[in-house]
Motif scaffolding. Structure first.
Motif, PDB file in Angstrom:
ATOM      1  N   ASP A 194       0.833  -1.208   0.000  1.00 26.28           N
ATOM      2  CA  ASP A 194       0.000   0.000   0.000  1.00 26.28           C
ATOM      3  C   ASP A 194       0.873   1.266   0.000  1.00 26.28           C
ATOM      4  O   ASP A 194       2.105   1.205   0.049  1.00 26.28           O
ATOM      5  CB  ASP A 194      -0.976   0.001   1.173  1.00 26.28           C
ATOM      6  CG  ASP A 194      -0.312   0.122   2.538  1.00 26.28           C
ATOM      7  OD1 ASP A 194       0.825   0.633   2.618  1.00 26.28           O
ATOM      8  OD2 ASP A 194      -0.935  -0.285   3.537  1.00 26.28           O
ATOM      9  N   GLY A 195       0.192   2.423  -0.024  1.00 25.20           N
ATOM     10  CA  GLY A 195       0.907   3.685  -0.160  1.00 25.20           C
ATOM     11  C   GLY A 195       1.826   4.005   1.014  1.00 25.20           C
ATOM     12  O   GLY A 195       2.936   4.529   0.819  1.00 25.20           O
ATOM     13  N   ILE A 196       1.372   3.719   2.222  1.00 26.50           N
ATOM     14  CA  ILE A 196       2.196   4.005   3.411  1.00 26.50           C
ATOM     15  C   ILE A 196       3.469   3.154   3.391  1.00 26.50           C
ATOM     16  O   ILE A 196       4.574   3.657   3.647  1.00 26.50           O
ATOM     17  CB  ILE A 196       1.393   3.755   4.706  1.00 26.50           C
ATOM     18  CG1 ILE A 196       0.211   4.733   4.821  1.00 26.50           C
ATOM     19  CG2 ILE A 196       2.303   3.858   5.927  1.00 26.50           C
ATOM     20  CD1 ILE A 196       0.626   6.180   4.993  1.00 26.50           C
ATOM     21  N   GLY A 213      -9.569   9.609   2.895  1.00 25.05           N
ATOM     22  CA  GLY A 213      -8.630  10.311   3.774  1.00 25.05           C
ATOM     23  C   GLY A 213      -9.223  10.641   5.125  1.00 25.05           C
ATOM     24  O   GLY A 213     -10.422  10.876   5.253  1.00 25.05           O
ATOM     25  N   ASN A 214      -8.402  10.601   6.120  1.00 33.17           N
ATOM     26  CA  ASN A 214      -8.770  11.091   7.447  1.00 33.17           C
ATOM     27  C   ASN A 214      -7.544  11.727   8.083  1.00 33.17           C
ATOM     28  O   ASN A 214      -6.419  11.568   7.603  1.00 33.17           O
ATOM     29  CB  ASN A 214      -9.342   9.966   8.323  1.00 33.17           C
ATOM     30  CG  ASN A 214      -8.372   8.805   8.453  1.00 33.17           C
ATOM     31  OD1 ASN A 214      -7.224   8.984   8.842  1.00 33.17           O
ATOM     32  ND2 ASN A 214      -8.838   7.599   8.122  1.00 33.17           N
ATOM     33  N   ILE A 215      -7.790  12.447   9.146  1.00 34.70           N
ATOM     34  CA  ILE A 215      -6.704  13.199   9.790  1.00 34.70           C
ATOM     35  C   ILE A 215      -5.611  12.265  10.280  1.00 34.70           C
ATOM     36  O   ILE A 215      -4.416  12.538  10.135  1.00 34.70           O
ATOM     37  CB  ILE A 215      -7.263  14.033  10.958  1.00 34.70           C
ATOM     38  CG1 ILE A 215      -8.185  15.122  10.417  1.00 34.70           C
ATOM     39  CG2 ILE A 215      -6.123  14.657  11.780  1.00 34.70           C
ATOM     40  CD1 ILE A 215      -8.861  15.960  11.481  1.00 34.70           C
ATOM     41  N   GLU A 216      -5.996  11.119  10.851  1.00 39.24           N
ATOM     42  CA  GLU A 216      -5.011  10.180  11.391  1.00 39.24           C
ATOM     43  C   GLU A 216      -4.070   9.677  10.296  1.00 39.24           C
ATOM     44  O   GLU A 216      -2.848   9.610  10.480  1.00 39.24           O
ATOM     45  CB  GLU A 216      -5.728   8.999  12.049  1.00 39.24           C
ATOM     46  CG  GLU A 216      -4.775   8.006  12.702  1.00 39.24           C
ATOM     47  CD  GLU A 216      -5.520   6.839  13.329  1.00 39.24           C
ATOM     48  OE1 GLU A 216      -4.840   5.854  13.691  1.00 39.24           O
ATOM     49  OE2 GLU A 216      -6.758   6.896  13.455  1.00 39.24           O
ATOM     50  N   THR A 217      -4.626   9.343   9.138  1.00 37.86           N
ATOM     51  CA  THR A 217      -3.811   8.860   8.017  1.00 37.86           C
ATOM     52  C   THR A 217      -2.883   9.965   7.504  1.00 37.86           C
ATOM     53  O   THR A 217      -1.712   9.719   7.208  1.00 37.86           O
ATOM     54  CB  THR A 217      -4.706   8.376   6.864  1.00 37.86           C
ATOM     55  OG1 THR A 217      -5.614   7.392   7.362  1.00 37.86           O
ATOM     56  CG2 THR A 217      -3.873   7.773   5.750  1.00 37.86           C
ATOM     57  N   ALA A 218      -3.421  11.180   7.411  1.00 35.91           N
ATOM     58  CA  ALA A 218      -2.617  12.304   6.923  1.00 35.91           C
ATOM     59  C   ALA A 218      -1.448  12.594   7.865  1.00 35.91           C
ATOM     60  O   ALA A 218      -0.316  12.826   7.422  1.00 35.91           O
ATOM     61  CB  ALA A 218      -3.497  13.550   6.783  1.00 35.91           C
ATOM     62  N   VAL A 219      -1.734  12.556   9.159  1.00 40.85           N
ATOM     63  CA  VAL A 219      -0.669  12.812  10.146  1.00 40.85           C
ATOM     64  C   VAL A 219       0.396  11.728  10.074  1.00 40.85           C
ATOM     65  O   VAL A 219       1.602  12.011  10.123  1.00 40.85           O
ATOM     66  CB  VAL A 219      -1.268  12.892  11.572  1.00 40.85           C
ATOM     67  CG1 VAL A 219      -0.157  12.883  12.621  1.00 40.85           C
ATOM     68  CG2 VAL A 219      -2.122  14.140  11.717  1.00 40.85           C
ATOM     69  N   LYS A 220      -0.031  10.474   9.936  1.00 38.02           N
ATOM     70  CA  LYS A 220       0.918   9.357   9.856  1.00 38.02           C
ATOM     71  C   LYS A 220       1.814   9.504   8.627  1.00 38.02           C
ATOM     72  O   LYS A 220       3.039   9.330   8.705  1.00 38.02           O
ATOM     73  CB  LYS A 220       0.172   8.033   9.800  1.00 38.02           C
ATOM     74  CG  LYS A 220       1.088   6.816   9.770  1.00 38.02           C
ATOM     75  CD  LYS A 220       0.291   5.518   9.764  1.00 38.02           C
ATOM     76  CE  LYS A 220       1.227   4.314   9.754  1.00 38.02           C
ATOM     77  NZ  LYS A 220       0.463   3.034   9.726  1.00 38.02           N
ATOM     78  N   ALA A 221       1.195   9.835   7.483  1.00 37.96           N
ATOM     79  CA  ALA A 221       1.973   9.993   6.247  1.00 37.96           C
ATOM     80  C   ALA A 221       2.973  11.146   6.382  1.00 37.96           C
ATOM     81  O   ALA A 221       4.125  11.036   5.947  1.00 37.96           O
ATOM     82  CB  ALA A 221       1.031  10.243   5.072  1.00 37.96           C
ATOM     83  N   THR A 222       2.549  12.243   7.006  1.00 42.28           N
ATOM     84  CA  THR A 222       3.434  13.399   7.183  1.00 42.28           C
ATOM     85  C   THR A 222       4.614  13.041   8.075  1.00 42.28           C
ATOM     86  O   THR A 222       5.759  13.420   7.800  1.00 42.28           O
ATOM     87  CB  THR A 222       2.659  14.582   7.780  1.00 42.28           C
ATOM     88  OG1 THR A 222       1.552  14.893   6.918  1.00 42.28           O
ATOM     89  CG2 THR A 222       3.552  15.801   7.917  1.00 42.28           C
ATOM     90  N   ARG A 223       4.348  12.306   9.155  1.00 44.71           N
ATOM     91  CA  ARG A 223       5.420  11.893  10.063  1.00 44.71           C
ATOM     92  C   ARG A 223       6.428  10.974   9.376  1.00 44.71           C
ATOM     93  O   ARG A 223       7.597  10.962   9.737  1.00 44.71           O
ATOM     94  CB  ARG A 223       4.828  11.199  11.288  1.00 44.71           C
ATOM     95  CG  ARG A 223       4.174  12.160  12.269  1.00 44.71           C
ATOM     96  CD  ARG A 223       3.556  11.419  13.429  1.00 44.71           C
ATOM     97  NE  ARG A 223       3.020  12.339  14.428  1.00 44.71           N
ATOM     98  CZ  ARG A 223       2.270  11.975  15.461  1.00 44.71           C
ATOM     99  NH1 ARG A 223       1.951  10.686  15.628  1.00 44.71           N
ATOM    100  NH2 ARG A 223       1.838  12.869  16.324  1.00 44.71           N
ATOM    101  N   LEU A 224       5.947  10.234   8.412  1.00 45.58           N
ATOM    102  CA  LEU A 224       6.838   9.325   7.682  1.00 45.58           C
ATOM    103  C   LEU A 224       7.591  10.029   6.563  1.00 45.58           C
ATOM    104  O   LEU A 224       8.382   9.402   5.862  1.00 45.58           O
ATOM    105  CB  LEU A 224       6.031   8.150   7.118  1.00 45.58           C
ATOM    106  CG  LEU A 224       5.489   7.154   8.159  1.00 45.58           C
ATOM    107  CD1 LEU A 224       4.540   6.159   7.509  1.00 45.58           C
ATOM    108  CD2 LEU A 224       6.640   6.420   8.844  1.00 45.58           C
ATOM    109  N   GLY A 225       7.326  11.324   6.374  1.00 41.39           N
ATOM    110  CA  GLY A 225       8.114  12.082   5.406  1.00 41.39           C
ATOM    111  C   GLY A 225       7.370  12.585   4.194  1.00 41.39           C
ATOM    112  O   GLY A 225       7.987  13.161   3.294  1.00 41.39           O
ATOM    113  N   ALA A 226       6.045  12.380   4.130  1.00 36.96           N
ATOM    114  CA  ALA A 226       5.276  12.880   2.988  1.00 36.96           C
ATOM    115  C   ALA A 226       5.280  14.405   2.989  1.00 36.96           C
ATOM    116  O   ALA A 226       5.193  15.031   4.049  1.00 36.96           O
ATOM    117  CB  ALA A 226       3.846  12.354   3.038  1.00 36.96           C
ATOM    118  N   TYR A 227       5.367  14.999   1.817  1.00 34.38           N
ATOM    119  CA  TYR A 227       5.385  16.467   1.714  1.00 34.38           C
ATOM    120  C   TYR A 227       3.985  17.041   1.899  1.00 34.38           C
ATOM    121  O   TYR A 227       3.809  18.075   2.545  1.00 34.38           O
ATOM    122  CB  TYR A 227       5.942  16.879   0.354  1.00 34.38           C
ATOM    123  CG  TYR A 227       5.894  18.373   0.135  1.00 34.38           C
ATOM    124  CD1 TYR A 227       6.853  19.203   0.714  1.00 34.38           C
ATOM    125  CD2 TYR A 227       4.873  18.972  -0.616  1.00 34.38           C
ATOM    126  CE1 TYR A 227       6.808  20.582   0.547  1.00 34.38           C
ATOM    127  CE2 TYR A 227       4.816  20.340  -0.788  1.00 34.38           C
ATOM    128  CZ  TYR A 227       5.781  21.146  -0.211  1.00 34.38           C
ATOM    129  OH  TYR A 227       5.725  22.504  -0.363  1.00 34.38           O
TER     130      TYR A 227
END
Length: 459
Positions: free
Chosen positions: A60-62, A84-98
């Protein structure tokens, strides 16, 4: 060349739609319909940006994002999701997503996110290029024993957060050492803020170091951050710390100990995290004895002492330094680099260089401008740099005027040995190696010619 974007989604309709939008913007689009295929595409050719769907079968994307960041940590990734949800967005950002955008994709939001990411890429490239330029600018030149030891000290200390006190004469390159420590440290991506302690008037020291609030005093029309605030998470370089007034020393010591301060005219306590590097051309221990420098401040700063050697203690570096300065000035003046003759180098190696590397650099610039030929000869070197020592000037004629060949040889040998000793900064071991005789033999000759006057070093 067009910027390339890798679009990763398991829905072909999405891929075609995004490709049409981005192609119209002059961007080159590459497809991938799974996380595994995306990693293969990146392996073949790294794109400038990745648009990555989160919900895909298989990898998957993550999970794909994690693998992309492992192999290409600077590659920017924008995540896409129809759930999309806030939890997924925050997780992706923490992993380095722009960035994170939701489906169905809005044309305006998509282009805004893509353009922002590409602008960020360009900024990162410019910063990287600037860092490379700075790295060359702040390179410590020389392979002498003294400089090699200094470089090793810097290599060991730079990655730590230890405070450093750099001592050395004017013109030796203390600022260069400070910049090198910062560049090799873990704080290199944060600013290095310089404070010339000798140039700040005593009445302005608080405002300069701690900043001030609007209306704190006449003329304070806006809030202004101080040097400590600007250096947060980076390095604060206190240059010429020995010239700071006792009042300023007291105020500086307090913040150095607490790493907390209040702006002038303010009541809010501000905490900072700074690494401090200080430099001085003075003997601070002697200044303490004279009551001109605080002992507690000295001990707070002097965690790792470093001494930058004067040029007369590293004469073997003079040819390399001259070569570097010639190349730099030639580039700045858009001319061909000049050469320097061995005779001119020999003249310059005998000079004492009270102004150290800065004085040498100024002379090289003068020679580059004033010498009309392509080779700088000894005759082109102006006084006082080409004045032979009094001893050498007197003893060579003595050799010529000697009554016998044996006397002439002795007079010449004495002048020759003293000249070589000067070149090697009176180091017996280095001189013996330079002239190709045993150290014990050199000792005997020094004693026989009456040259032993306590100036010698033997390492």
């Amino acid at each position: 060349m067009a910027r390339s974007i890798l679009v990763v989604d398991d829905e072909e309709s999405i891929l075609q739609s995004v490709e049409g939008i981005l192609s119209d913007e002059g961007l080159e689009v590459v497809w991938a319909m799974s996380g595994s295929e995306a990693l293969e595409r990146i392996e073949e050719s790294i794109p400038d940006l990745v648009l990555l769907d989160i919900w895909m079968p298989g990898l998957d994307g993550i999970e794909t994002l994690v693998k992309i960041k492992e192999h290409c940590p600077t590659l920017q990734v924008i995540m896409m999701s129809g759930h999309g949800n806030i939890e997924t967005a925050v997780k992706a950002t923490r992993l380095g997503a722009y960035d994170f955008i939701e489906k169905p994709l809005s044309l305006e939001k998509l282009l805004l996110a893509v353009n922002n990411a590409l602008d960020y890429n360009r900024l990162e490239e410019e910063i990287s290029l600037l860092r490379e330029t700075q790295r060359g600018r702040y390179r410590i030149t020389g392979e002498s024993k003294a400089i090699t030891q200094l470089k090793e000290q810097i290599r060991i200390v730079a990655p730590t957060n230890a405070w450093v006190l750099i001592s050395g004469e004017n013109g030796t390159g203390k600022e260069l050492v400070a910049h090198t420590i910062h560049r090799l440290s873990k704080r290199s991506r944060k600013p290095m803020v310089e404070v010339n302690c000798a140039a700040i008037p005593e009445e302005l020291i608080e405002s300069e170091l701690f900043g001030h609030e609007k209306g704190a005093f006449t003329g304070a029309s806006t809030m202004r951050k101080g040097k400590f605030d600007l250096a947060h998470e980076g390095t604060l370089f206190l240059d010429e710390i020995g010239d700071m007034s006792l009042k300023a020393q007291s105020k500086t010591l307090r913040i150095l100990q607490e790493q907390k301060f209040e702006r002038v005219g303010g009541s809010k306590t501000i905490s900072v995290d700074v690494r401090v590097i200080a430099a001085t051309n003075k003997d601070l221990e002697a200044e303490i004895e004279k009551g001109r420098f605080r002992e507690d401040l000295y001990f707070r700063l002097n965690v790792i002492p470093m001494r930058v050697p004067p040029l007369r203690e590293r004469r073997e570096d003079i040819p390399e330094l001259i070569g570097e300065f010639i190349r730099d000035f030639a580039g700045a003046m858009n001319t061909e680099p000049k050469e320097i003759s061995p005779e001119a180098l020999a003249v310059l190696r005998q000079y004492e260089w009270p102004g150290n590397v800065r004085e040498l650099k100024n002379l090289v610039e003068r020679l580059m401008i004033m010498t009309q030929e392509t080779v700088i000869e000894a005759k082109d070197v102006p006084p006082p740099y080409n004045n032979r020592s009094r001893a050498g000037a007197e003893e060579v004629p003595e050799a010529i005027q000697a009554g016998t060949l044996k006397e002439a040889r002795s007079a010449f040998e004495k002048a020759y040995i003293e000249s070589k000793l000067r070149e090697c900064n009176w180091n017996i071991s280095q001189t013996a190696e330079a002239i190709g005789i045993e150290r014990s033999n050199l000792h005997r000759k020094i004693k026989a010619y009456g040259l032993d006057d306590g100036r010698f070093k033997d390492e």
